[in-house]
Design an enzyme around this catalytic site. Sequence first.
Site, mmCIF file in Angstrom:
data_model
loop_
_atom_site.group_PDB
_atom_site.id
_atom_site.type_symbol
_atom_site.label_atom_id
_atom_site.label_comp_id
_atom_site.label_asym_id
_atom_site.label_seq_id
_atom_site.Cartn_x
_atom_site.Cartn_y
_atom_site.Cartn_z
ATOM 1 N N VAL A 92 -25.840 -38.821 -2.198
ATOM 2 C CA VAL A 92 -26.740 -37.665 -2.101
ATOM 3 C C VAL A 92 -25.979 -36.418 -1.679
ATOM 4 O O VAL A 92 -26.578 -35.392 -1.371
ATOM 5 C CB VAL A 92 -27.902 -37.941 -1.124
ATOM 6 C CG1 VAL A 92 -28.709 -39.158 -1.571
ATOM 7 C CG2 VAL A 92 -27.399 -38.140 0.315
ATOM 8 N N HIS A 108 -30.225 -41.123 -6.342
ATOM 9 C CA HIS A 108 -30.995 -41.215 -5.095
ATOM 10 C C HIS A 108 -31.375 -39.855 -4.526
ATOM 11 O O HIS A 108 -31.739 -39.751 -3.356
ATOM 12 C CB HIS A 108 -30.197 -42.019 -4.061
ATOM 13 C CG HIS A 108 -29.980 -43.436 -4.467
ATOM 14 N ND1 HIS A 108 -28.938 -44.205 -3.982
ATOM 15 C CD2 HIS A 108 -30.663 -44.236 -5.327
ATOM 16 C CE1 HIS A 108 -28.995 -45.409 -4.524
ATOM 17 N NE2 HIS A 108 -30.030 -45.450 -5.346
ATOM 18 N N CYS A 116 -42.331 -31.607 -0.295
ATOM 19 C CA CYS A 116 -43.579 -31.824 0.433
ATOM 20 C C CYS A 116 -44.264 -33.056 -0.152
ATOM 21 O O CYS A 116 -44.492 -33.124 -1.369
ATOM 22 C CB CYS A 116 -44.503 -30.609 0.322
ATOM 23 S SG CYS A 116 -46.132 -30.887 1.053
ATOM 24 N N CYS A 170 -45.111 -28.031 5.601
ATOM 25 C CA CYS A 170 -44.985 -27.266 4.359
ATOM 26 C C CYS A 170 -45.614 -25.884 4.555
ATOM 27 O O CYS A 170 -46.703 -25.761 5.113
ATOM 28 C CB CYS A 170 -45.674 -28.017 3.228
ATOM 29 S SG CYS A 170 -45.774 -27.122 1.665
ATOM 30 N N GLY A 210 -16.094 -46.903 -6.248
ATOM 31 C CA GLY A 210 -16.427 -46.862 -4.838
ATOM 32 C C GLY A 210 -17.815 -47.349 -4.488
ATOM 33 O O GLY A 210 -18.465 -46.787 -3.612
ATOM 34 N N SER A 211 -18.286 -48.382 -5.146
ATOM 35 C CA SER A 211 -19.596 -48.953 -4.826
ATOM 36 C C SER A 211 -19.499 -50.461 -4.725
ATOM 37 O O SER A 211 -18.898 -51.108 -5.582
ATOM 38 C CB SER A 211 -20.632 -48.583 -5.899
ATOM 39 O OG SER A 211 -21.879 -49.213 -5.625
ATOM 40 N N ASN A 236 -12.798 -50.435 -6.533
ATOM 41 C CA ASN A 236 -13.438 -50.527 -5.221
ATOM 42 C C ASN A 236 -12.572 -51.355 -4.277
ATOM 43 O O ASN A 236 -11.962 -52.343 -4.692
ATOM 44 C CB ASN A 236 -14.817 -51.185 -5.341
ATOM 45 C CG ASN A 236 -15.633 -51.059 -4.068
ATOM 46 O OD1 ASN A 236 -16.020 -49.958 -3.677
ATOM 47 N ND2 ASN A 236 -15.898 -52.174 -3.406
ATOM 48 N N ARG A 237 -12.542 -50.928 -3.028
ATOM 49 C CA ARG A 237 -11.866 -51.730 -2.004
ATOM 50 C C ARG A 237 -12.850 -52.769 -1.488
ATOM 51 O O ARG A 237 -13.867 -52.434 -0.887
ATOM 52 C CB ARG A 237 -11.386 -50.840 -0.857
ATOM 53 C CG ARG A 237 -10.182 -49.970 -1.226
ATOM 54 C CD ARG A 237 -9.546 -49.380 0.026
ATOM 55 N NE ARG A 237 -8.307 -48.683 -0.278
ATOM 56 C CZ ARG A 237 -8.199 -47.354 -0.375
ATOM 57 N NH1 ARG A 237 -9.262 -46.601 -0.185
ATOM 58 N NH2 ARG A 237 -7.040 -46.795 -0.645
ATOM 59 N N CYS A 254 -10.585 -44.528 -4.930
ATOM 60 C CA CYS A 254 -11.014 -43.798 -6.124
ATOM 61 C C CYS A 254 -10.116 -42.606 -6.436
ATOM 62 O O CYS A 254 -9.758 -42.378 -7.597
ATOM 63 C CB CYS A 254 -12.452 -43.315 -5.951
ATOM 64 S SG CYS A 254 -13.648 -44.644 -5.664
#
Length: 262
Positions: A92, A108, A116, A170, A210-211, A236-237, A254
């Site tokens: 995000v 996401h 609102c 709001c 990286g996931s 990915n690690r 990455c």
Amino acid sequence: ISAMSDGGVVALTGAGMSTDSGIPDYRGPDSPPRNPMTFQQFIGDDDFRRHYWARNHVGWRHMDATRPNAGHRALAELERTGTVSGVITQNVDMLHTKAGSRSVIDLHGVYGRVRCLDCDRLVSRVALDERLTAANPGFIDSVVGADGVEIAPDADAIIESTAHFRMVGCEVCDGILKPDIVYFGESVPKPRVRSAYDMVDAARSLVVLGSSLTVMSGLRFVRHAWKNDIPVFIVNRGRTRGDEFAAQKIEAGCSEVLASFL
């Protein structure tokens, strides 16, 4: 990753993509255990919601100040040159957009918008910050002590005392405000999911960056690609839930892997 030279690559990115920017990983090998907030907790308890917004009021500034790392910049450049056709991100943090990537699906949501829950109005996090700061003069100085605060990947921050924080509603309907982020217990909007599937269907290959693919919201695209004979590559690690579907798995960071393709 041999598929990178073929073009048409769709990248599916997770928290490991942003660790080089200073944003901690939820599920990396060295990450502490966390108990992420659920949607039901947020909407069901006024005190909990106030505590969340108080923490977010501190934490979002850290997120807003972060800058894209070499991996984000490399993906943006690979899109510009036609190697990468799009990015589906579980993060995000908006760092792909900040780096210059144009075809990005924020699966996401993003930290920089607030919705609102009553009238569905969207406002920027900057605009809400002005109202929260006016309603809570001196709050940040009162909670950020010598030890600082721990920052979490959801633009949150861990602080102790939030009872004196004043929340605002709001501006249009005084409804409940929530970051425009998909919480645990909440579903990703169906049109967004459909757009992501369409992006995968048009790809020559899917590269996971990286996931750990712990949650189904990301894993489903890996399974979908595999079922449709679209090669899957994973950087990915540590192990992921998608390892069995991967044509190739690279245990590395990455940024270093992506930079090698420039």
